[in-house]
Write a protein that holds these residues in place. Structure first.
Motif, short mmCIF file in Angstrom:
data_model
loop_
_atom_site.label_atom_id
_atom_site.label_comp_id
_atom_site.label_asym_id
_atom_site.label_seq_id
_atom_site.Cartn_x
_atom_site.Cartn_y
_atom_site.Cartn_z
N ARG A 36 0.72 -1.55 0.02
CA ARG A 36 -0.19 0.42 -0.32
C ARG A 36 0.64 1.31 0.02
N LEU A 37 2.62 1.23 0.27
CA LEU A 37 2.32 2.54 0.23
C LEU A 37 4.20 2.25 -1.41
N ALA A 38 3.59 2.99 -1.81
CA ALA A 38 4.66 3.52 -2.92
C ALA A 38 5.06 4.25 -2.55
N TRP A 39 6.99 4.32 -2.74
CA TRP A 39 8.15 5.46 -3.11
C TRP A 39 8.47 5.76 -4.12
N GLN A 40 8.48 7.14 -4.19
CA GLN A 40 9.62 7.52 -5.25
C GLN A 40 10.48 8.84 -5.11
N ASN B 214 3.86 13.10 8.07
CA ASN B 214 3.01 13.02 8.15
C ASN B 214 2.38 13.08 6.69
N ALA B 215 2.78 12.61 5.72
CA ALA B 215 1.99 11.86 4.25
C ALA B 215 1.80 10.78 4.02
N ILE B 216 2.71 10.21 5.19
CA ILE B 216 2.52 8.54 5.46
C ILE B 216 0.95 8.69 6.01
N LYS B 217 0.90 9.58 7.29
CA LYS B 217 0.30 9.05 7.48
C LYS B 217 -1.37 9.70 7.63
N HIS B 218 -1.31 10.88 6.96
CA HIS B 218 -2.60 11.61 6.71
C HIS B 218 -2.77 11.85 5.19
N ARG C 217 10.51 18.76 -3.31
CA ARG C 217 9.45 18.92 -2.35
C ARG C 217 9.01 17.65 -2.19
N VAL C 218 7.88 17.74 -0.88
CA VAL C 218 6.93 16.21 -0.63
C VAL C 218 6.06 16.27 -1.07
N GLU C 219 5.57 14.95 -1.68
CA GLU C 219 3.76 15.09 -2.02
C GLU C 219 3.60 14.08 -1.86
N ASN C 220 2.29 13.71 -1.47
CA ASN C 220 1.45 12.32 -1.55
C ASN C 220 0.27 12.79 -2.14
N GLU C 221 -1.37 11.86 -2.08
CA GLU C 221 -2.11 11.88 -2.42
C GLU C 221 -2.65 12.20 -0.94
N ARG C 222 -3.96 13.21 -0.92
CA ARG C 222 -4.58 13.35 0.22
C ARG C 222 -5.19 12.51 0.48
N GLY C 223 -5.42 11.96 2.12
CA GLY C 223 -6.48 11.04 2.23
C GLY C 223 -7.54 11.17 2.39
N ASP C 224 -8.73 10.33 2.05
CA ASP C 224 -9.67 10.20 1.67
C ASP C 224 -10.94 10.62 3.14
N ASP C 225 -10.39 10.73 4.25
CA ASP C 225 -11.34 12.01 5.01
C ASP C 225 -9.69 12.91 5.83
N GLN C 226 -9.13 13.17 4.88
CA GLN C 226 -8.39 14.30 5.17
C GLN C 226 -9.07 15.72 4.62
N PRO C 227 -9.50 16.72 5.24
CA PRO C 227 -10.02 18.14 5.51
C PRO C 227 -9.31 18.84 3.75
#
Length: 350
Positions: free
Chosen positions: A236-240, A263-267, A292-302
């Motif tokens: 489930r965790l992909a690192w680039q 934070n990117a993993i947690k949120h 730069r650190v980027e991640n997809e926003r979580g489903d329930d992240q405001p």
């Protein structure tokens, strides 16, 4: 030594000033009395150096014993007048004795010359006292400024250490929760995660003493952290990672990126059923290092989430480490949460 001879350079300048004064006085004496200039120089220069050393030390220690503002005016005046009269009388006696030793090579000694030397001694002693008070005042101001700067640096370092120590407990708390969750589901994975956690903290020991580490070392630490989280999230965790070779040699505060990745993993990753990816890129841009650190926003992240305590901690650490030369910007675009750091480009060479 103390007083006017506090340093070699100061001593040379002080004696040079008295030699110049003696040369000028000898020229005036020769012009006024008709004495040959060589005889006047032979008479005046040793006396000038002698009085420069004696009056300099005497007035310096009097200035130290009677600081301005903490000594009664009458006591200050009486002390310096008495010292000036004593030093001038001794200088006049020394001048008379030196002239007798010179014999025919000296000047013609008379009461007028003795009175002139005595009066000049009073004036010179007063000038030495004023100069020493100025030097002491400048020294005190410089010491005060140094102490203030040292206090500011100590306070900043203490705050940096406080901010730095906030990272480990926060990360440790999350990791122990993960280990606790895995012990009933997958004991083998829990054991592997515990070993990875121990290795991570072993490598962080001593980082507090290092004000800066290279981006390459920071990425190595992040790799150990990701190994811990990989046990928990699996595929489930992909690192680039997209980092320029030149950027790897740049310096930055230790563990400044780990809270952002956490934070990117947690949120992001943890709040998506299908998981997600975390991407870190770094490049040199002129005199700046851009990370730069980027991640997809979580489903329930405001929407518009600021990144929590981790991002605030990073902002504070960079503010104390670089003042306004560094910046942290967070943004959200098309479901991607992005944090961008701009740091002064520093390497071990520069």
């Amino acid at each position: 030594m103390l007083g006017p001879f506090g340093s070699r350079q100061g001593s040379l300048l002080y004696l040079l000033a008295w030699l110049m004064f003696g040369a000028a006085l000898a020229w005036l004496l020769a012009a006024a009395t008709g004495v040959p200039l060589a005889a006047a120089l032979l008479f005046v220069l040793p006396l000038a150096l002698l009085y420069g050393v004696a009056a300099g030390f005497s007035s310096y220690f009097l200035c130290r014993v009677h600081p301005l503002g903490r000594t009664a005016a009458w006591r200050l005046f009486a002390s310096f007048v008495f010292a000036a009269f004593c030093m001038s009388a001794l200088w006049t006696a020394a001048a008379s004795g030196w002239n007798e030793l010179l014999g025919g090579a000296g000047v013609v000694w008379n009461r007028s010359l003795g009175a002139t030397i005595f009066g000049l001694g009073l004036i010179l002693y007063g000038m030495c006292s004023v100069a020493n008070y100025l030097v002491l005042a400048i020294g005190r101001a410089r010491d005060l400024e140094t102490r203030e700067l040292q206090a500011m640096v100590a306070a900043r370092d203490a705050e940096l250490r406080l901010l730095r120590t906030q990272v480990d407990p926060h990360f440790l708390f999350n990791s122990l929760n993960s280990v606790s969750a895995l012990t009933t589901i997958d004991p083998r994975a829990a054991r592997e995660m515990t070993l990875q956690l121990a290795e991570f903290f072993r490598r962080t020991l001593g980082l507090e003493a290092r004000g800066r580490i290279t981006l390459g070392d920071e990425l190595e630490m992040i790799g150990h952290y990701l190994a811990i989280e990989q046990v928990r999230f699996g595929e489930r965790l992909a690192w680039q990672e997209d980092v320029e070779d030149a950027a790897r040699a740049c310096l930055l505060p230790p563990l400044i990126l780990q809270p952002l990745v956490e934070n990117a993993i947690k949120h992001g990753v943890a709040r998506r059923l299908e998981g997600g990816s975390v991407r870190l890129s770094a490049a040199c841009a002129g005199t700046l290092l851009r990370i730069r650190v980027e991640n997809e926003r979580g489903d329930d992240q405001p929407a518009g989430a600021s990144g929590g305590h981790g991002l605030a901690n990073v902002r504070e650490r960079l503010l104390h480490a670089y003042a306004h030369e560094a910046s942290v910007q967070s943004s959200e675009e098309e479901g991607m949460f992005r944090v961008e750091l701009l740091l002064p480009l520093e390497t071990r060479e520069n």
